[in-house]
Structure formats: structure tokens, C-alpha cells
Motif scaffolding. Sequence first.
Motif, PDB file in Angstrom:
ATOM      1  N   PRO A  27       0.781  -1.316   0.198  1.00 17.28           N
ATOM      2  CA  PRO A  27      -0.115   0.067   0.092  1.00 17.28           C
ATOM      3  C   PRO A  27       0.840   1.330   0.094  1.00 17.28           C
ATOM      4  O   PRO A  27       0.569   2.442  -0.857  1.00 17.28           O
ATOM      5  CB  PRO A  27      -0.949  -0.057   1.222  1.00 17.28           C
ATOM      6  N   ALA A  28       1.884   1.442   0.691  1.00 10.94           N
ATOM      7  CA  ALA A  28       2.843   2.499   0.822  1.00 10.94           C
ATOM      8  C   ALA A  28       3.475   2.694  -0.448  1.00 10.94           C
ATOM      9  O   ALA A  28       3.456   3.898  -0.971  1.00 10.94           O
ATOM     10  CB  ALA A  28       3.843   2.241   1.851  1.00 10.94           C
ATOM     11  N   LEU A  29       3.722   1.710  -1.252  1.00 10.47           N
ATOM     12  CA  LEU A  29       4.309   2.036  -2.551  1.00 10.47           C
ATOM     13  C   LEU A  29       3.529   2.359  -3.645  1.00 10.47           C
ATOM     14  O   LEU A  29       3.830   3.089  -4.659  1.00 10.47           O
ATOM     15  CB  LEU A  29       5.156   0.660  -2.920  1.00 10.47           C
ATOM     16  N   LYS A  30       2.301   1.730  -3.608  1.00 11.89           N
ATOM     17  CA  LYS A  30       1.200   1.993  -4.363  1.00 11.89           C
ATOM     18  C   LYS A  30       0.801   3.685  -4.318  1.00 11.89           C
ATOM     19  O   LYS A  30       0.604   4.101  -5.292  1.00 11.89           O
ATOM     20  CB  LYS A  30       0.131   1.154  -4.134  1.00 11.89           C
ATOM     21  N   ASP A  57       9.613  -4.313  -5.845  1.00  8.99           N
ATOM     22  CA  ASP A  57       9.535  -3.377  -5.229  1.00  8.99           C
ATOM     23  C   ASP A  57      10.805  -2.532  -4.764  1.00  8.99           C
ATOM     24  O   ASP A  57      11.028  -1.160  -5.132  1.00  8.99           O
ATOM     25  CB  ASP A  57       8.671  -3.438  -3.792  1.00  8.99           C
ATOM     26  N   VAL A  58      11.646  -3.338  -4.608  1.00 10.12           N
ATOM     27  CA  VAL A  58      13.150  -2.847  -4.229  1.00 10.12           C
ATOM     28  C   VAL A  58      13.694  -2.200  -5.435  1.00 10.12           C
ATOM     29  O   VAL A  58      14.559  -1.044  -5.496  1.00 10.12           O
ATOM     30  CB  VAL A  58      13.907  -4.045  -3.711  1.00 10.12           C
ATOM     31  N   LEU A  59      13.586  -2.871  -6.664  1.00 13.07           N
ATOM     32  CA  LEU A  59      14.019  -2.424  -7.938  1.00 13.07           C
ATOM     33  C   LEU A  59      13.393  -0.957  -8.091  1.00 13.07           C
ATOM     34  O   LEU A  59      14.158  -0.002  -8.815  1.00 13.07           O
ATOM     35  CB  LEU A  59      13.797  -3.357  -8.974  1.00 13.07           C
ATOM     36  N   PHE A  60      12.218  -0.701  -8.182  1.00 17.04           N
ATOM     37  CA  PHE A  60      11.426   0.295  -8.292  1.00 17.04           C
ATOM     38  C   PHE A  60      12.095   1.636  -7.502  1.00 17.04           C
ATOM     39  O   PHE A  60      12.245   2.726  -7.991  1.00 17.04           O
ATOM     40  CB  PHE A  60      10.224   0.328  -8.285  1.00 17.04           C
ATOM     41  N   LEU A  61      12.059   1.097  -6.178  1.00 13.02           N
ATOM     42  CA  LEU A  61      12.863   2.382  -5.215  1.00 13.02           C
ATOM     43  C   LEU A  61      14.181   2.633  -5.710  1.00 13.02           C
ATOM     44  O   LEU A  61      14.393   3.880  -5.608  1.00 13.02           O
ATOM     45  CB  LEU A  61      12.673   1.640  -3.811  1.00 13.02           C
ATOM     46  N   GLN A  62      14.936   1.544  -5.957  1.00 16.58           N
ATOM     47  CA  GLN A  62      16.400   2.013  -6.450  1.00 16.58           C
ATOM     48  C   GLN A  62      16.441   2.871  -7.656  1.00 16.58           C
ATOM     49  O   GLN A  62      17.268   3.892  -8.036  1.00 16.58           O
ATOM     50  CB  GLN A  62      17.027   0.651  -6.660  1.00 16.58           C
ATOM     51  N   GLN A 100      14.347   5.608   3.036  1.00 12.93           N
ATOM     52  CA  GLN A 100      13.629   5.014   4.121  1.00 12.93           C
ATOM     53  C   GLN A 100      12.865   3.898   3.690  1.00 12.93           C
ATOM     54  O   GLN A 100      13.224   2.629   4.384  1.00 12.93           O
ATOM     55  CB  GLN A 100      12.884   5.940   4.913  1.00 12.93           C
ATOM     56  N   LEU A 101      12.213   3.889   2.799  1.00 15.15           N
ATOM     57  CA  LEU A 101      11.728   2.720   2.149  1.00 15.15           C
ATOM     58  C   LEU A 101      12.439   1.654   1.628  1.00 15.15           C
ATOM     59  O   LEU A 101      12.330   0.228   1.963  1.00 15.15           O
ATOM     60  CB  LEU A 101      10.622   3.156   1.109  1.00 15.15           C
ATOM     61  N   LEU A 102      13.540   2.070   0.977  1.00 14.97           N
ATOM     62  CA  LEU A 102      14.407   1.083   0.502  1.00 14.97           C
ATOM     63  C   LEU A 102      15.247   0.181   1.524  1.00 14.97           C
ATOM     64  O   LEU A 102      15.340  -0.907   1.365  1.00 14.97           O
ATOM     65  CB  LEU A 102      15.418   1.836  -0.452  1.00 14.97           C
ATOM     66  N   ALA A 103      15.648   1.052   2.432  1.00 16.25           N
ATOM     67  CA  ALA A 103      16.204   0.516   3.583  1.00 16.25           C
ATOM     68  C   ALA A 103      15.455  -0.512   4.346  1.00 16.25           C
ATOM     69  O   ALA A 103      16.084  -1.509   5.002  1.00 16.25           O
ATOM     70  CB  ALA A 103      16.967   1.485   4.482  1.00 16.25           C
ATOM     71  N   ALA A 104      14.098  -0.095   4.743  1.00 22.11           N
ATOM     72  CA  ALA A 104      13.388  -0.854   5.443  1.00 22.11           C
ATOM     73  C   ALA A 104      13.011  -2.238   4.497  1.00 22.11           C
ATOM     74  O   ALA A 104      12.635  -3.288   5.404  1.00 22.11           O
ATOM     75  CB  ALA A 104      11.857  -0.076   5.547  1.00 22.11           C
ATOM     76  N   ARG A 105      13.268  -2.534   3.265  1.00 29.07           N
ATOM     77  CA  ARG A 105      13.256  -3.652   2.545  1.00 29.07           C
ATOM     78  C   ARG A 105      14.510  -4.183   2.301  1.00 29.07           C
ATOM     79  O   ARG A 105      14.513  -5.134   1.246  1.00 29.07           O
ATOM     80  CB  ARG A 105      12.187  -3.147   1.282  1.00 29.07           C
ATOM     81  N   GLY A 106      15.405  -4.019   2.937  1.00 32.17           N
ATOM     82  CA  GLY A 106      16.689  -4.617   2.733  1.00 32.17           C
ATOM     83  C   GLY A 106      17.407  -4.236   1.492  1.00 32.17           C
ATOM     84  O   GLY A 106      18.565  -4.713   1.139  1.00 32.17           O
ATOM     85  N   GLY A 107      17.034  -2.964   0.668  1.00 32.73           N
ATOM     86  CA  GLY A 107      17.800  -2.847  -0.524  1.00 32.73           C
ATOM     87  C   GLY A 107      18.922  -1.634  -0.236  1.00 32.73           C
ATOM     88  O   GLY A 107      18.921  -0.799   0.971  1.00 32.73           O
ATOM     89  N   THR A 108      19.818  -1.312  -0.888  1.00 35.75           N
ATOM     90  CA  THR A 108      20.608  -0.139  -1.169  1.00 35.75           C
ATOM     91  C   THR A 108      20.556   0.593  -2.308  1.00 35.75           C
ATOM     92  O   THR A 108      20.381   0.000  -3.303  1.00 35.75           O
ATOM     93  CB  THR A 108      22.244  -0.902  -1.054  1.00 35.75           C
ATOM     94  N   PRO A 109      21.046   1.761  -2.100  1.00 39.06           N
ATOM     95  CA  PRO A 109      20.869   2.836  -3.401  1.00 39.06           C
ATOM     96  C   PRO A 109      21.829   2.220  -4.593  1.00 39.06           C
ATOM     97  O   PRO A 109      22.820   1.554  -4.221  1.00 39.06           O
ATOM     98  CB  PRO A 109      21.198   4.196  -2.841  1.00 39.06           C
TER      99      PRO A 109
END
Length: 228
Positions: A85-88, A166-171, A216-225
Motif C-alpha cells: 500500500p505504501a508503494l502504491k 518493489d526494491v528495484l523500483f525504489l532503487q 527510508q523505504l528502500l532500507a526497510a526492505r533490505g535494499g541499497t541505493p
Amino acid sequence: MTLEAPPAPPAERRGWARPLIAVLAAVGLLLFGAAAGLLIGLPGSSATSTPTADSVDVGFAQDMSVHHQQAVQMASWERDHTTDPALKQLAFDIETTQLQQIGRMQGWLGLWGMASEAPGGKHMAWMADDAHSHSMTSNGGVDSMPGMATSDQLRSLRAASGDQMDVLFLQLMLRHHEGGVLMLQYASEHASVPEVRNLAAQMLSSQTSESEYLKQLLAARGGTPLPL
């Protein structure tokens, strides 16, 4: 006499309604943005002359429209395919905001009698005197603007699903926002039309805040920039 309720629309028609509404909303945003853009040059506007084809104003409107179009493309895909929901909500906000901004910039270009995109497929030539404009030479510009996703990366986004998508989108969106900073800063300082400077400054402020949220969203999902 008892009135019967009208029959419910067939499932097929209900299924088509949602994408149709989305398309109409997108068109409406573009028209609204274009109308706002056309206010430049009308009585009461602070603009006093039409910018030239090689001006910061025209170059920024052309290049940032292209830059925004890719963000809209990625956000639209995420909005339609994520279950988070947050990413949507985030994707919807990016899509609607940047569609409206594209409308404003394209409205200006139409009013000025300029092409919707930079001729020759080159970008950022209007920043050629900037020391940080990615080593452009002979005012020729660059083939790809900073932060833009490659065709392979866009295909990977469409092929992914769930947490991976989701992680790839945020990156990709974070890097996209960060890549536009130099253009936004330059236009906010050097554009000759006050409305263009103001829009660039507004974009810079909102996307800087949004970038922090993306991190913040990326870190919460275990992703890195991704590196810029």
C-alpha cells in the motif's frame, strides 16, 4: 408498484472501467498543466519576452519533460503491480505530480513555438557552461541524462514481481530523482522566466524530500541505493 434496481454492468465492462478512468485522469492532468503553462505571457504574467531555442528555459522544459516521462512510466508500472500500500500510494503521487508538471512545461514550449524535445536527441546543452554538467564538450550535450534507467533496467522492472520489483523500483526511482538535481538547481538559478525558475525550485524541494522517503523505504526492505 415496486421499482426494480437497474442491472449491474457486466464484469467485462467493470474491468474496462478502471483503466479508462486512469487514462482520462492522466489526460486531464496534462490538460490542466498545459493550461497553467499557457498563463505565461498573458496579461499579469511576469514573463516579458519569449525565450530563445538555446535558452535555459527552453532546454530545461524539453529535457525535464523527457526525464519526467520515464519517472511516470516506472511509477505507473509500480502502481499497477505492487501489493504494498505504501508503494502504491507513492507511485500514484509521483505519477500524478510529474504528469501535471509535464503538462506545464509542454504548455510553455507550445506557447513559445518550440519543439517538445531537444533537436538531435542531445540533452543538457543548455548547461554547457556549468562545471558539473558531466563533461559536456562543444555545447553538444549528452545522449542520456543522469539518473535515467537503461532499457535493460526497465525490462528487469517489468519482469520482476513482489519484493524484488518493489526494491528495484525504489532503487531506480531514487537514482532518477538524484540524477535530476543538477538540472533543477541550474534552472532554478539561471532560467530567465520567473515561472520556470519557480517550478524548478519547487521540483528540487519536493524531490529532495521524496528522495529521503525513498531511502527510508528502500532500507526497510533490505535494499541499497544504486550508484549515480
